[in-house]
Each structure stands twice: as structure tokens, then as C-alpha cells.
Design an enzyme around this catalytic site. Sequence first.
Site, mmCIF file in Angstrom:
data_model
loop_
_atom_site.group_PDB
_atom_site.id
_atom_site.type_symbol
_atom_site.label_atom_id
_atom_site.label_comp_id
_atom_site.label_asym_id
_atom_site.label_seq_id
_atom_site.Cartn_x
_atom_site.Cartn_y
_atom_site.Cartn_z
ATOM 1 C CB THR A 80 -0.952 0.015 1.204
ATOM 2 O OG1 THR A 80 -0.195 -0.002 2.417
ATOM 3 C CG2 THR A 80 -1.898 -1.192 1.170
ATOM 4 C CG ASP A 81 -0.874 4.630 -2.010
ATOM 5 O OD1 ASP A 81 -1.687 4.585 -1.056
ATOM 6 O OD2 ASP A 81 -1.233 4.888 -3.178
ATOM 7 C CB ALA A 82 1.252 7.980 1.748
ATOM 8 N N GLY A 108 -3.118 4.488 1.719
ATOM 9 C CA GLY A 108 -3.688 3.219 2.163
ATOM 10 C C GLY A 108 -4.183 2.320 1.044
ATOM 11 C CG HIS A 109 -6.111 3.667 -2.081
ATOM 12 N ND1 HIS A 109 -7.397 3.241 -2.265
ATOM 13 C CD2 HIS A 109 -6.197 4.887 -1.501
ATOM 14 C CE1 HIS A 109 -8.231 4.155 -1.807
ATOM 15 N NE2 HIS A 109 -7.524 5.167 -1.334
#
Length: 136
Positions: A16-18, A20-21
Site C-alpha cells: 500500500t501507499d501513503a 492506504g491503497h
Amino acid sequence: MPDPHIYRMHVRFRDTDAQGHVYFANYLVFCDEAWGAYMRHIGFPYQDLATLGVDTYYVKAQCEYSGSALYEDEVQIETHVTRLGRTSITTEFTVRDDQGNTLAKASVTSVCVDPTTRETTPIPDQLRTRIQAFES
């Protein structure tokens, strides 16, 4: 078209990225994992290529995104080989959420090579036969 091979996995925190995806490039990582599962499923694990003196390089990848997954979501990756050339294999992947919604569609082309010379080499007959049997 025959049923695809389906590989299921849970989204890991590291995917995930910052926000949350799932980070966009990780959908291709998921496809790579699904490709390994496909190879095992057809009875030709990737290590069998090495035994035959063959390696593969990814030479083209494209991905279209239409949704997103979050940490701990279960996704399924459907795998179909759509083209078997003399030395290359094109595989299409559809990543879906647990409701069946499409999150991403990808196409990846790999080329068989001699690991010593890095020159292209034909797809091994054993692999070609296994893929054709599964995809028919």
C-alpha cells in the site's frame, strides 16, 4: 475461452501507499505472483525453465486501473495466456476484489532467452504443450 487460472491473495501492508491503497506498480507484482502460480498449476514451475537452460525477461507490461484495493483486502488475479509466439508469451491478468469488481487489467509479454548469451530462444516444447493444454 477457457476458465482462467485464479490466484487469490490478501493485500499486504507493504503493497500500500501513503493513502492506504495498493500502490499502482504493485498490481504488476501481483500479476508476477499470479504467473508463478499459473506455472505451478500447469505442472511447469519456473524452476523447470532453468533446468532446461532457459530464462525469461519481461519486455512489455501495461496496466489499466479501474478501482483500488486496501490493506487486508482479498484480491483474485485471473490469468490467461493470450499469445504464444516462437520465443515470447503474452499473458493477460484481471485483478478483482472479493465482490468481483475489476480493479486492474494488465498485459505482460515475456521472452525466453538463453541465460548465458541473453539471446532469444524458442519456448520449450514442454512448456508450450502445457500452456496449450490448459488454455484450450
